[in-house]
Design a protein around this motif. Structure first.
Motif, PDB file in Angstrom:
ATOM      1  N   ASP A 140      39.270 -17.028 -61.360  1.00 22.87           N
ATOM      2  CA  ASP A 140      37.867 -17.375 -61.608  1.00 22.87           C
ATOM      3  C   ASP A 140      37.433 -18.539 -60.727  1.00 22.87           C
ATOM      4  N   GLU A 141      38.311 -19.515 -60.595  1.00 25.25           N
ATOM      5  CA  GLU A 141      38.056 -20.686 -59.761  1.00 25.25           C
ATOM      6  C   GLU A 141      37.736 -20.263 -58.325  1.00 25.25           C
ATOM      7  N   SER A 142      38.497 -19.308 -57.807  1.00 23.16           N
ATOM      8  CA  SER A 142      38.302 -18.860 -56.423  1.00 23.16           C
ATOM      9  C   SER A 142      37.025 -18.049 -56.249  1.00 23.16           C
ATOM     10  N   LEU A 143      36.539 -17.448 -57.345  1.00 22.19           N
ATOM     11  CA  LEU A 143      35.313 -16.653 -57.286  1.00 22.19           C
ATOM     12  C   LEU A 143      34.065 -17.510 -57.468  1.00 22.19           C
ATOM     13  N   GLY A 144      34.274 -18.805 -57.684  1.00 25.08           N
ATOM     14  CA  GLY A 144      33.144 -19.699 -57.883  1.00 25.08           C
ATOM     15  C   GLY A 144      32.476 -19.521 -59.227  1.00 25.08           C
ATOM     16  N   ILE A 145      33.251 -19.006 -60.194  1.00 28.64           N
ATOM     17  CA  ILE A 145      32.712 -18.736 -61.527  1.00 28.64           C
ATOM     18  C   ILE A 145      33.088 -19.870 -62.477  1.00 28.64           C
ATOM     19  N   THR A 146      32.142 -20.261 -63.315  1.00 27.64           N
ATOM     20  CA  THR A 146      32.482 -21.184 -64.387  1.00 27.64           C
ATOM     21  C   THR A 146      33.237 -20.386 -65.441  1.00 27.64           C
ATOM     22  N   PRO A 147      34.507 -20.698 -65.655  1.00 31.87           N
ATOM     23  CA  PRO A 147      35.318 -19.873 -66.553  1.00 31.87           C
ATOM     24  C   PRO A 147      34.736 -19.776 -67.961  1.00 31.87           C
ATOM     25  N   PRO A 181      40.903  -8.668 -56.534  1.00 33.48           N
ATOM     26  CA  PRO A 181      40.745  -8.794 -55.081  1.00 33.48           C
ATOM     27  C   PRO A 181      42.094  -8.680 -54.361  1.00 33.48           C
ATOM     28  N   GLY A 182      42.100  -7.956 -53.242  1.00 35.42           N
ATOM     29  CA  GLY A 182      43.332  -7.705 -52.497  1.00 35.42           C
ATOM     30  C   GLY A 182      44.154  -8.939 -52.180  1.00 35.42           C
ATOM     31  N   PRO A 183      43.547 -10.036 -51.697  1.00 36.93           N
ATOM     32  CA  PRO A 183      44.333 -11.234 -51.389  1.00 36.93           C
ATOM     33  C   PRO A 183      45.059 -11.793 -52.605  1.00 36.93           C
ATOM     34  N   TRP A 184      44.471 -11.625 -53.789  1.00 40.95           N
ATOM     35  CA  TRP A 184      45.122 -12.109 -54.991  1.00 40.95           C
ATOM     36  C   TRP A 184      46.310 -11.235 -55.375  1.00 40.95           C
ATOM     37  N   VAL A 185      46.214  -9.947 -55.130  1.00 44.64           N
ATOM     38  CA  VAL A 185      47.357  -9.066 -55.386  1.00 44.64           C
ATOM     39  C   VAL A 185      48.507  -9.435 -54.460  1.00 44.64           C
ATOM     40  N   ALA A 186      48.179  -9.678 -53.184  1.00 44.83           N
ATOM     41  CA  ALA A 186      49.218 -10.076 -52.216  1.00 44.83           C
ATOM     42  C   ALA A 186      49.874 -11.388 -52.636  1.00 44.83           C
ATOM     43  N   PHE A 187      49.054 -12.330 -53.073  1.00 51.66           N
ATOM     44  CA  PHE A 187      49.586 -13.613 -53.537  1.00 51.66           C
ATOM     45  C   PHE A 187      50.496 -13.411 -54.748  1.00 51.66           C
ATOM     46  N   SER A 195      44.190 -18.908 -48.240  1.00 50.35           N
ATOM     47  CA  SER A 195      42.978 -18.104 -48.059  1.00 50.35           C
ATOM     48  C   SER A 195      42.269 -17.788 -49.372  1.00 50.35           C
ATOM     49  N   LEU A 196      42.831 -18.180 -50.508  1.00 47.57           N
ATOM     50  CA  LEU A 196      42.291 -17.782 -51.795  1.00 47.57           C
ATOM     51  C   LEU A 196      41.124 -18.652 -52.266  1.00 47.57           C
ATOM     52  N   GLY A 197      41.110 -19.908 -51.859  1.00 44.81           N
ATOM     53  CA  GLY A 197      40.068 -20.815 -52.332  1.00 44.81           C
ATOM     54  C   GLY A 197      40.300 -21.296 -53.742  1.00 44.81           C
ATOM     55  N   SER A 198      41.566 -21.477 -54.123  1.00 43.59           N
ATOM     56  CA  SER A 198      41.894 -21.933 -55.471  1.00 43.59           C
ATOM     57  C   SER A 198      42.648 -23.251 -55.416  1.00 43.59           C
TER      58      SER A 198
END
Length: 323
Positions: free
Chosen positions: A74-81, A199-205, A277-280
């Motif tokens: 959620d943090e990486s999506l810019g969402i307030t959890p 999101p694909g990058p999160w699956v890879a992570f 690359s995740l932004g977290s």
């Protein structure tokens, strides 16, 4: 990598409080629903946590960070959890883990296994799934992902329990996939945010994180695994490197452990590169902490290995073929 502030999980982090609340709710749930076995469950969970309780157990530096992954996403999506939603996810994580742990301990023939509590797996898993049933309609695309990851985790656990010699490919496909149930939590967070899938990058992570975590556990448990004849990637690589006339235990002392720690650090560096690359900030903070801990452990190990090698040097070739 930036090591600034790498001191472990921040006690003020909202997830920590949500975990505490979830554990309290689960305990109340046991009082209500398990009048005959609640005390036995508490006794078992206290033993599993080393006497520290479930909250401390899931926040322990060695724990897989499944209760944090969805918050980081959620943090990486810019969402307030959504705090209530994450409360549900963390509660689901605890219930799902307890059910899996009961089964794993029995499969591993662990000395602390509680086969007498196995009927409660049904309760833990039912409560786990009920969390998502309250949040997603029966025809939501989430359920396709739910069943996929739940099935992969179970299938991999069965195969892992019957595995023979371990190689890098089977380690990645089987060993790390046992943690796939945690992807259900991330899939739920993604769907709650309006996405069709993680999101694909999160699956890879996640894949790299699961492999690194499994490798680290295998490294820490190498001696116990070796004594009980278990197959792990750490032991498989040591077997390949160990000369035929040297006992594996001696080989690990002489250099195998140091080599394995070097491999562990390399995996962590690649994991960090993926995380950038995740932004977290949460994921980066976690990895900074792990890197600091791993480097400290490697330095201590190197010092110990040098001393042990000096002590056992006269017996280095005394046990030919003793693998």
């Amino acid at each position: 990598m930036n090591l600034a502030g790498a001191k472990g999980y921040d006690a003020s982090e909202p997830v920590s409080q949500l975990l505490a609340d979830a554990v309290h709710r689960i305990d109340a749930e046991w009082n209500r629903d398990l009048p005959l076995s609640a005390s036995a469950v508490r006794e078992w969970t206290l033993a599993v946590s080393g006497g520290q309780g479930l909250e401390a157990y899931f926040l322990h530096p060695s724990a897989f960070p499944m209760v944090f992954l969805s918050w980081w996403l959620d943090e990486s999506l810019g969402i307030t959890p959504d705090v209530d939603f994450h409360q549900d996810l963390i509660g689901a994580a605890v219930r799902g883990y307890l059910g899996i742990r009961l089964i794993d301990d029995v499969m591993d023939r662990d000395s602390s296994a509680r086969p007498d509590l196995l009927p409660l797996v049904a309760v833990f898993f039912a409560r786990f799934q009920s969390v998502f049933a309250r949040r997603f309609s029966a025809d939501d695309v989430f359920w396709r992902t739910f069943h996929h990851h739940w099935t992969v985790a179970a299938d991999s656990a069965v195969c892992d329990g019957a595995a023979g010699a371990v190689e890098n490919t089977s380690f990645q496909v089987i060993g790390a996939h046992k943690l796939d149930a945690s992807l259900i939590l991330m899939a739920a967070a993604s769907r709650h945010a309006g996405l069709e899938e993680i999101p694909g990058p999160w699956v890879a992570f996640f894949r790299q994180l699961a492999e690194w975590h499994q490798f680290r556990n295998d490294l820490r448990d190498w001696y116990r695994d070796w004594k009980r004849g278990a197959s792990t990637l750490v032991l498989a690589e040591a077997e390949k490197a160990c000369p035929a006339d040297v006992n594996l235990e001696t080989w690990m002392i002489r250099g195998g452990l140091a080599d394995a720690h070097t491999a562990l650090i390399g995996r962590l560096q690649r994991l960090y590169a993926t995380a950038e690359s995740l932004g977290s900030p949460g994921a980066i903070h976690y990895l900074n902490t792990k890197r600091s801990e791993t480097l400290m452990a490697a330095r201590s190990l190197q010092e110990g290995v040098q001393e042990l090698a000096r002590l056992v040097a006269p017996d280095m070739h005394s046990s030919p073929g003793g693998k």
